[in-house]
Design an enzyme around this catalytic site. Structure first.
Site, PDB file in Angstrom:
ATOM      1  N   ARG A 181      10.506  50.412  -1.223  1.00  0.00           N
ATOM      2  CA  ARG A 181      10.050  49.149  -1.832  1.00  0.00           C
ATOM      3  C   ARG A 181      10.664  47.995  -1.076  1.00  0.00           C
ATOM      4  NH1 ARG A 181       9.166  49.271  -7.444  1.00  0.00           N
ATOM      5  NH2 ARG A 181       8.818  51.380  -8.151  1.00  0.00           N
ATOM      6  N   HIS A 218      -7.605   1.963  -9.235  1.00  0.00           N
ATOM      7  CA  HIS A 218      -7.884   1.606 -10.615  1.00  0.00           C
ATOM      8  C   HIS A 218      -8.187   2.841 -11.460  1.00  0.00           C
ATOM      9  CE1 HIS A 218     -10.506   0.249 -13.936  1.00  0.00           C
ATOM     10  NE2 HIS A 218      -9.640  -0.753 -13.995  1.00  0.00           N
ATOM     11  N   ARG A 268      -0.277  -3.880 -19.684  1.00  0.00           N
ATOM     12  CA  ARG A 268      -1.170  -4.646 -18.800  1.00  0.00           C
ATOM     13  C   ARG A 268      -2.172  -5.361 -19.704  1.00  0.00           C
ATOM     14  NH1 ARG A 268      -0.552   0.473 -15.585  1.00  0.00           N
ATOM     15  NH2 ARG A 268      -0.126  -0.093 -13.425  1.00  0.00           N
ATOM     16  N   ARG A 295       3.166  -7.866 -19.729  1.00  0.00           N
ATOM     17  CA  ARG A 295       2.895  -8.565 -18.464  1.00  0.00           C
ATOM     18  C   ARG A 295       1.787  -9.579 -18.686  1.00  0.00           C
ATOM     19  NH1 ARG A 295       0.558  -5.315 -13.448  1.00  0.00           N
ATOM     20  NH2 ARG A 295      -1.376  -5.405 -14.659  1.00  0.00           N
ATOM     21  N   GLU A 355       6.711  -7.293  -6.909  1.00  0.00           N
ATOM     22  CA  GLU A 355       5.582  -6.564  -6.304  1.00  0.00           C
ATOM     23  C   GLU A 355       5.313  -7.011  -4.885  1.00  0.00           C
ATOM     24  OE1 GLU A 355       2.283  -5.777  -9.385  1.00  0.00           O
ATOM     25  OE2 GLU A 355       2.965  -7.829  -9.755  1.00  0.00           O
ATOM     26  N   GLY A 396       7.107  -3.310  -9.474  1.00  0.00           N
ATOM     27  CA  GLY A 396       5.726  -2.826  -9.496  1.00  0.00           C
ATOM     28  C   GLY A 396       5.475  -2.178  -8.148  1.00  0.00           C
ATOM     29  N   THR A 397       5.828  -0.909  -8.065  1.00  0.00           N
ATOM     30  CA  THR A 397       5.825  -0.269  -6.748  1.00  0.00           C
ATOM     31  C   THR A 397       4.424   0.062  -6.235  1.00  0.00           C
ATOM     32  OG1 THR A 397       6.370   1.731  -7.958  1.00  0.00           O
ATOM     33  CG2 THR A 397       8.161   0.655  -6.762  1.00  0.00           C
ATOM     34  N   ASN A 398       3.399  -0.085  -7.085  1.00  0.00           N
ATOM     35  CA  ASN A 398       2.039   0.122  -6.560  1.00  0.00           C
ATOM     36  C   ASN A 398       1.721  -1.000  -5.584  1.00  0.00           C
ATOM     37  OD1 ASN A 398       1.931   2.130  -8.475  1.00  0.00           O
ATOM     38  ND2 ASN A 398       0.817   0.890  -9.953  1.00  0.00           N
ATOM     39  N   ASP A 399       1.841  -2.222  -6.072  1.00  0.00           N
ATOM     40  CA  ASP A 399       1.567  -3.357  -5.183  1.00  0.00           C
ATOM     41  C   ASP A 399       2.638  -3.485  -4.109  1.00  0.00           C
ATOM     42  OD1 ASP A 399      -0.893  -4.716  -5.736  1.00  0.00           O
ATOM     43  OD2 ASP A 399      -0.103  -5.138  -7.723  1.00  0.00           O
ATOM     44  N   CYS A 452       8.122   0.106 -12.850  1.00  0.00           N
ATOM     45  CA  CYS A 452       6.983   0.351 -13.744  1.00  0.00           C
ATOM     46  C   CYS A 452       5.724   0.718 -12.963  1.00  0.00           C
ATOM     47  CB  CYS A 452       6.728  -0.857 -14.647  1.00  0.00           C
ATOM     48  SG  CYS A 452       6.300  -2.340 -13.721  1.00  0.00           S
TER      49      CYS A 452
HETATM   50  C1  PEP Z   1       2.272  -2.237  -9.721  1.00  0.00           C
HETATM   51  O1  PEP Z   1       1.725  -2.970  -8.908  1.00  0.00           O
HETATM   52  O2  PEP Z   1       3.120  -1.367  -9.420  1.00  0.00           O
HETATM   53  C2  PEP Z   1       1.900  -2.313 -11.145  1.00  0.00           C
HETATM   54  C3  PEP Z   1       2.527  -1.577 -12.048  1.00  0.00           C
HETATM   55  O3  PEP Z   1       0.888  -3.142 -11.483  1.00  0.00           O
HETATM   56  P1  PEP Z   1      -0.669  -2.784 -11.332  1.00  0.00           P
HETATM   57  O4  PEP Z   1      -0.746  -1.316 -11.043  1.00  0.00           O
HETATM   58  O5  PEP Z   1      -1.286  -3.175 -12.614  1.00  0.00           O
HETATM   59  O6  PEP Z   1      -1.064  -3.636 -10.190  1.00  0.00           O
HETATM   60 MG    MG Z   2       0.665  -4.717  -9.576  1.00  0.00          MG
END
Ligand code: PEP
Ligand code: MG
Length: 864
Positions: A86, A437, A544, A600, A727, A748-751, A813
């Site tokens: 095995r 989105h 939001r 926000r 952001e 806001g780590t997305n932007d 966030c």
């Molecule tokens: C971001 O930008 O990280 C954020 C939380 O805001 P949104 O996604 O609404 O732009």
């Molecule tokens: Mg944003």
């Protein structure tokens, strides 16, 4: 016995070979997992057949052509032994070459076995060995041997046929020397492990390039012969739920894992309606096995599946491997082991992969399903959803009204689609990435979603969806999304429901007891907030507010506001929105029962609230009683080349101040109302897209003035805090300056990722997989926080902010807030909390607990 011991001594002169016994020292990196497991079973006093372990180094040498003293291995087992080999990989999840049974069978041994087992059983064992040796070692085609085992053929005939087939194909007689047989088996298994396919397969399971394999030679417990003989597996819990339930299979006159392969002659273990069970056939062996399984659970500190053989009514234990388990079962198993005092709670917490929890929170495609995948995209929101295709939000709502589940398919979504997304069972977009989105909204509301499925061709005019393989799907066709893998499947498939049981609740409580960073949720509506509370979020880290304006009644007023020519007209429209906003916030505060809520202020560009098609423009002109040319020209005037870098966030708040004024008033009036009805509320107001301190000062002056006015008008006092959403890279760099006028900074780590890379979060999905596969980026930075670039900005901002204002609250966030890697980063940087979509809250709670536990262990090591 004496002879075997002497031979054992001869064996152990060879480095890398060890006879296994209760005191044997077989570290996993040197001998693999199975060797270690067998020693532990022996230590527990289980009837494990004799075994010899070959080390990883010895197996590598064999693969390289250096044959060991094979006779000395066989000698350990006494005269004329029958053995199996095995694999013993370092990690059982990596797999390994299949077991070869019955090595040592030849004419002489067959004759000897016949004396105890009878002619038929002996001939059958021999025939089986010839076949498996031919296929696994001599690499002959399995098909060649099919004829040897046709039903009804006497065992002796099977054996003769198998031997003849071997001779014919290999042009030599079947090897009779057991040492030769064993040598070839060892070499073939050692080489199979080194083969390219095997290497790629295990690397796909996470094995390193130099993954190690040991081998085990073990005396066969034959499973065939007089009295009750057979083989099977037993486990004490259900693999699907982890609940206590003796499960497994047994087959009389069988070997190895045969009971798992077929249906004919298979018995289940406990009494039930399906037919005779092992409990009926051999109650004593069943009772022993159950006791062994319980002992193995305690001794190996896990739920295991034991592999056993019964010989003349006596059970033998051949192996014990961790039970296969769903995420739900993993949680139940870990919690039950801790409750039974077998492992500490800390270990139960450490055993669960935080991301696997999302599997428990959403329905999943049944793992046994055959998948007809026609497109792939980015797994944007987990879970499985089946429904009929619809191509716009109105159709999604119409479908929901008839209780007909649907999948909303769009190029990409915008704020206009939010209601359709709520109505749909799942969302599929051709474009977009993990922070587009569609992805953000779907995750927030817990709807399965696949984005960036660029191998699909969507034709909204024809209402068709064409797959790369040419298949065309039309409106009304059934499809299924797997938001956990990013696959799009044709038709409906069976799913497994989500389940949050007591074990989940206990695990989460234990996590909270050790966690040292806050976890809040991003929630926009009272329903989201309720969900956040049910997952024990410690407040809302991001509401939001723009999503509140998309309800039918509000959208029209919003549009009136956009079309207003003067500040007075604008204020008049906003007056209508004010009570609605106030009710929204009051409901949020009441739902959160005194927990912090961070609101926000309005963020998106105004044009997102205006229609795009000619027909919709006509409708709008009618609703607002305006000439259509006016509608068209206003829409054109609001168009921007780069809307994400344009008139949005605080820029809108400064140039059209009435919007923020209305929102501030709504927040303060709701604060008074909710505080009157329940716990005192201290709202947190957050300004989006800031890049300069002056922006904060301007907004703060107005917000403070509104607060003063509301206090006077209502004769009530309240507190609030005002902070900034970081952001833009400039806001991060100027955090020290900005912090002087802010109570908190939330990243806001997305932007921030979008702007740091100069990478559109809505379009990057198109090339992200190419970029990641070529190693340009190690990961999609919208998915996993970029620790080097975006991370450096976070650290700079945190340091500068806290230097300027030591009591500054720091948080994240963006969508990264729910990922274990980002939580580790934020915790190291001294953040106060992370905020993520409600469904990721449990993941964040567990990940944060695991990080705290790892630090405790490190601290303990340093202290020692
Ligand atoms: C971001 O930008 O990280 C954020 C939380 O805001 P949104 O996604 O609404 O732009
Ligand atoms: Mg944003």
């Amino acid at each position: 016995m004496l002879r075997a011991q002497t031979e054992g001594a001869r064996l152990e002169k060879q480095p890398g070979f060890q006879r296994l016994h209760a005191e044997a020292h077989v570290p996993i990196p040197d001998y693999g997992n199975r060797a270690r497991c067998l020693v532990r079973l022996m230590r527990l006093g289980m009837p494990v057949p004799d075994a010899v372990a070959l080390s990883v180094a010895a197996v590598r040498a064999i693969a390289a052509g250096q044959m060991p003293d094979v006779a000395s291995i066989l000698a350990v087992f006494g005269a004329d032994p029958v053995v199996s080999v095995r694999s013993s990989p370092e990690n059982p999840a990596w797999g390994g070459p299949g077991t070869v049974l019955n090595i040592g069978l030849n004419e002489k041994v067959c004759a000897r076995l016949a004396e105890h087992l009878g002619d038929d059983a002996a001939a059958e064992i021999y025939a089986r060995f010839v076949q498996s040796y031919s296929v696994h070692v001599a690499r002959l085609d399995a098909e060649e041997f099919a004829a040897c085992f046709q039903p009804g053929i006497p065992a002796a005939e099977s054996r003769d046929l198998a031997l003849r087939t071997y001779e014919l194909e290999m042009e030599e007689p079947f090897p009779q020397d057991p040492a030769v047989q064993l040598g070839h088996v060892l070499r073939s298994m050692a080489r199979a492990w080194e083969g390219t396919t095997a290497r790629l397969l295990r690397q796909a399971k996470g094995a390193p390039a130099d993954a190690a394999l040991g081998l085990i030679v073990q005396r066969m417990a034959l499973g065939l012969g007089p009295g009750e003989c057979g083989a099977g597996v037993m486990q004490l819990v259900s693999s699907a739920t982890g609940a206590p339930q003796i499960t497994g299979r047994y087959q009389s006159q069988a070997q190895g894992r045969e009971a798992l392969d077929g249906e004919n002659g298979v018995a289940y273990l406990t009494r039930d309606a399906r037919g005779p069970s092992l409990q009926d056939i051999c109650p004593a062996a069943f009772a022993d096995l159950e006791a062994y399984a319980r002992e193995a659970r305690r001794g190996l500190r896990d739920e295991v599946q034991i592999e056993f053989t019964i010989e003349g009514g006596e059970a033998r234990i051949l192996d014990a491997a961790a039970v296969q388990r769903s995420a739900r079962a993993a949680v139940r198993i870990a919690v039950d082991l801790a409750e039974d005092g077998i492992i500490p709670r800390e270990e139960a917490l450490a055993r669960i992969e935080p991301r696997a929890l999302t599997e428990m929170l959403h329905p999943q495609i049944d793992p046994r399903t055959q998948r007809d995948v026609f497109a792939h995209g980015i797994a944007a929101s987990p879970g499985a959803a089946t429904g009929r295709i619809v191509f716009n939000s109105n159709a999604a709502q119409a479908s929901a009204a008839q209780d007909e589940p649907c999948i909303l398919v769009r190029f990409e979504t915008s704020t206009e689609d939010v209601r359709g997304m709520h109505a749909a069972s799942g969302v599929l977009t051709e474009r977009g990435g993990v922070t587009s989105h569609a992805a953000v909204i779907a995750r927030g509301i817990g709807v399965p979603c696949v984005v960036g499925a660029s191998d699909l061709n969507l034709n909204p005019r024809e209402k068709t969806l064409t797959a790369r393989d040419g298949r065309v799907f039309r409106e009304g066709d059934l499809i299924t999304l797997d938001g956990s893998s990013g696959e799009v499947l044709a038709g409906a498939v069976p799913t497994v429901e989500a389940a949050l049981d007591d074990a989940f609740v206990s695990l989460m409580e234990w996590a909270d007891a050790v966690r040292d960073i806050g976890v809040r949720a991003n929630a926009d509506t009272p329903a989201d907030a309720q969900l956040a509370r049910s997952f024990n979020a410690e407040g809302i880290g991001l509401c939001r507010t723009e999503h509140m304006f998309f309800e039918e009644d509000r959208l029209t007023v919003m549009r009136e506001m956009i079309f207003a020519d003067t500040p007075e007209d604008r204020r008049a429209a906003l007056e209508v929105l004010l009570p609605m906003q106030r009710d929204d916030f009051a409901a949020l505060f009441e739902t959160m029962q005194g927990q912090p809520v961070c609101i926000r202020l309005f963020d998106p560009p105004l044009h997102e609230f205006l229609p795009s098609g000619r027909e919709a423009m006509l409708d709008l002109a009618e609703a607002l009683d305006l000439p259509v040319s006016r509608v068209v020209s206003r829409i054109e005037a609001l168009q921007e080349f780069n809307p994400m870098l344009g008139m949005r966030g605080v820029r809108l708040g400064i140039t059209v101040p009435e919007i923020y004024e209305m929102q501030a008033r709504a927040i303060f009036e709701a604060t008074i109302e909710a505080s009157r009805n329940g716990d005192p509320v201290v709202p947190e107001i957050m300004i989006p897209l800031v890049s300069a301190r002056r922006e904060v000062e301007l907004v703060k002056t107005r917000v403070d003035a509104i607060a003063a006015a509301v206090r006077t008008e209502k004769g009530a006092d309240f507190n609030y805090t005002l902070g900034v959403m970081v952001e833009t890279p400039r806001a991060a760099l100027r955090a020290g300056d900005i912090a002087t006028t802010s109570d908190f900074l939330s990243f806001g780590t997305n932007d921030l990722t979008q702007m740091t890379y100069g990478l559109s979060r809505d379009d990057a999905g198109r090339f992200m997989s190419t970029y990641v596969s070529l190693g340009v980026y190690p990961e999609d930075p919208f998915h996993t926080l970029d620790p080097d670039g975006v991370g450096e900005l976070l650290l700079i901002a945190a340091e500068r902010g806290r230097d300027a204002r030591p009591d500054l609250t720091l948080s994240i966030c963006g969508e990264h807030g729910g990922s274990p890697e980002s939580i580790a980063f934020c915790r190291r940087a001294g953040f106060d909390y992370v905020s993520c979509s409600p469904f990721r809250v449990p993941v964040a709670r567990l990940a944060a607990a695991q990080l705290a536990l790892t630090d405790r262990v490190e601290d303990r090591k340093i202290a020692e």
